[in-house]
Scaffold this motif. Structure first.
Motif, PDB file in Angstrom:
ATOM      1  N   ILE A   8       0.729  -1.450   0.277  1.00  0.00           N
ATOM      2  CA  ILE A   8      -0.264  -0.264   0.045  1.00  0.00           C
ATOM      3  C   ILE A   8       0.977   1.110  -0.173  1.00  0.00           C
ATOM      4  O   ILE A   8       1.839   1.262   0.693  1.00  0.00           O
ATOM      5  CB  ILE A   8      -1.068  -0.129   1.489  1.00  0.00           C
ATOM      6  N   THR A  10       0.551   5.320  -0.131  1.00  0.00           N
ATOM      7  CA  THR A  10      -0.643   6.327   0.765  1.00  0.00           C
ATOM      8  C   THR A  10       0.195   7.317   1.049  1.00  0.00           C
ATOM      9  O   THR A  10       1.289   7.722   1.634  1.00  0.00           O
ATOM     10  CB  THR A  10      -0.715   5.555   2.010  1.00  0.00           C
ATOM     11  N   THR A  20      -6.205   4.821   5.011  1.00  0.00           N
ATOM     12  CA  THR A  20      -5.560   4.030   4.543  1.00  0.00           C
ATOM     13  C   THR A  20      -5.428   2.302   5.900  1.00  0.00           C
ATOM     14  O   THR A  20      -5.608   1.210   6.226  1.00  0.00           O
ATOM     15  CB  THR A  20      -3.991   4.210   4.666  1.00  0.00           C
ATOM     16  N   THR A  24      -6.631  -1.086   5.951  1.00  0.00           N
ATOM     17  CA  THR A  24      -5.924  -2.390   6.369  1.00  0.00           C
ATOM     18  C   THR A  24      -6.841  -3.156   7.737  1.00  0.00           C
ATOM     19  O   THR A  24      -6.227  -4.448   8.606  1.00  0.00           O
ATOM     20  CB  THR A  24      -4.360  -1.790   7.370  1.00  0.00           C
ATOM     21  N   ILE A  29      -2.338  -7.560   5.646  1.00  0.00           N
ATOM     22  CA  ILE A  29      -1.388  -6.857   5.850  1.00  0.00           C
ATOM     23  C   ILE A  29      -0.461  -5.946   6.438  1.00  0.00           C
ATOM     24  O   ILE A  29      -0.832  -5.704   7.000  1.00  0.00           O
ATOM     25  CB  ILE A  29      -1.506  -5.671   3.682  1.00  0.00           C
ATOM     26  N   ASN A  31       2.445  -4.107   8.263  1.00  0.00           N
ATOM     27  CA  ASN A  31       2.991  -2.896   8.706  1.00  0.00           C
ATOM     28  C   ASN A  31       3.776  -2.435   7.721  1.00  0.00           C
ATOM     29  O   ASN A  31       4.036  -1.268   7.023  1.00  0.00           O
ATOM     30  CB  ASN A  31       2.781  -2.781   9.676  1.00  0.00           C
ATOM     31  N   SER A  33       4.316  -3.610   5.038  1.00  0.00           N
ATOM     32  CA  SER A  33       4.334  -2.894   3.706  1.00  0.00           C
ATOM     33  C   SER A  33       3.282  -2.400   3.240  1.00  0.00           C
ATOM     34  O   SER A  33       2.702  -2.227   2.174  1.00  0.00           O
ATOM     35  CB  SER A  33       3.059  -4.628   3.364  1.00  0.00           C
ATOM     36  N   ILE A  34       2.940  -0.882   3.943  1.00  0.00           N
ATOM     37  CA  ILE A  34       2.796   0.171   4.248  1.00  0.00           C
ATOM     38  C   ILE A  34       3.524   1.264   3.657  1.00  0.00           C
ATOM     39  O   ILE A  34       3.583   1.519   4.953  1.00  0.00           O
ATOM     40  CB  ILE A  34       1.490   0.583   4.856  1.00  0.00           C
ATOM     41  N   ARG A  36       4.373   5.602   3.425  1.00  0.00           N
ATOM     42  CA  ARG A  36       3.671   6.627   3.900  1.00  0.00           C
ATOM     43  C   ARG A  36       4.830   7.527   2.253  1.00  0.00           C
ATOM     44  O   ARG A  36       5.952   7.053   2.712  1.00  0.00           O
ATOM     45  CB  ARG A  36       4.188   7.669   5.131  1.00  0.00           C
TER      46      ARG A  36
END
Length: 86
Positions: A8, A10, A20, A24, A29, A31, A33-34, A36
């Motif tokens: 992701i 974002t 987001t 989530t 998924i 963390n 893989s997120i 900013r």
């Protein structure tokens, strides 16, 4: 057909982070893989594409950004009149 979300991207704006968090809460998924991406706040279609190309090892990416650019981006690649994505 379900696609496993791998990444992701974002914006770091509060409303994008809130969106987001909603996403989530319903997707498995990790963390880490997120990511900013401050540049998603005020961007262009070429810059969004460049961002995706930087992460070309992934096949299933969610991008959480802002209108109107996000809607323009979707319309550009689908050749559809999508209007404004909520």
């Amino acid at each position: 057909r379900a696609f496993p979300i791998e990444l992701i991207l974002t914006s770091d704006a509060q409303r994008a982070l809130a969106t987001t968090a909603l996403i989530t809460a319903h997707l498995p998924i990790a963390n880490d893989s997120i990511l900013r991406e401050p540049n998603l706040y005020q961007t262009s279609i070429p810059a969004m594409l460049e961002l995706l190309l930087l992460h070309d090892a992934f096949h299933h990416i969610i991008m959480v950004g802002h209108n109107p650019t996000l809607s323009y981006f979707a319309e550009h690649f689908t050749s559809e009149d999508i209007g404004e994505i909520p």
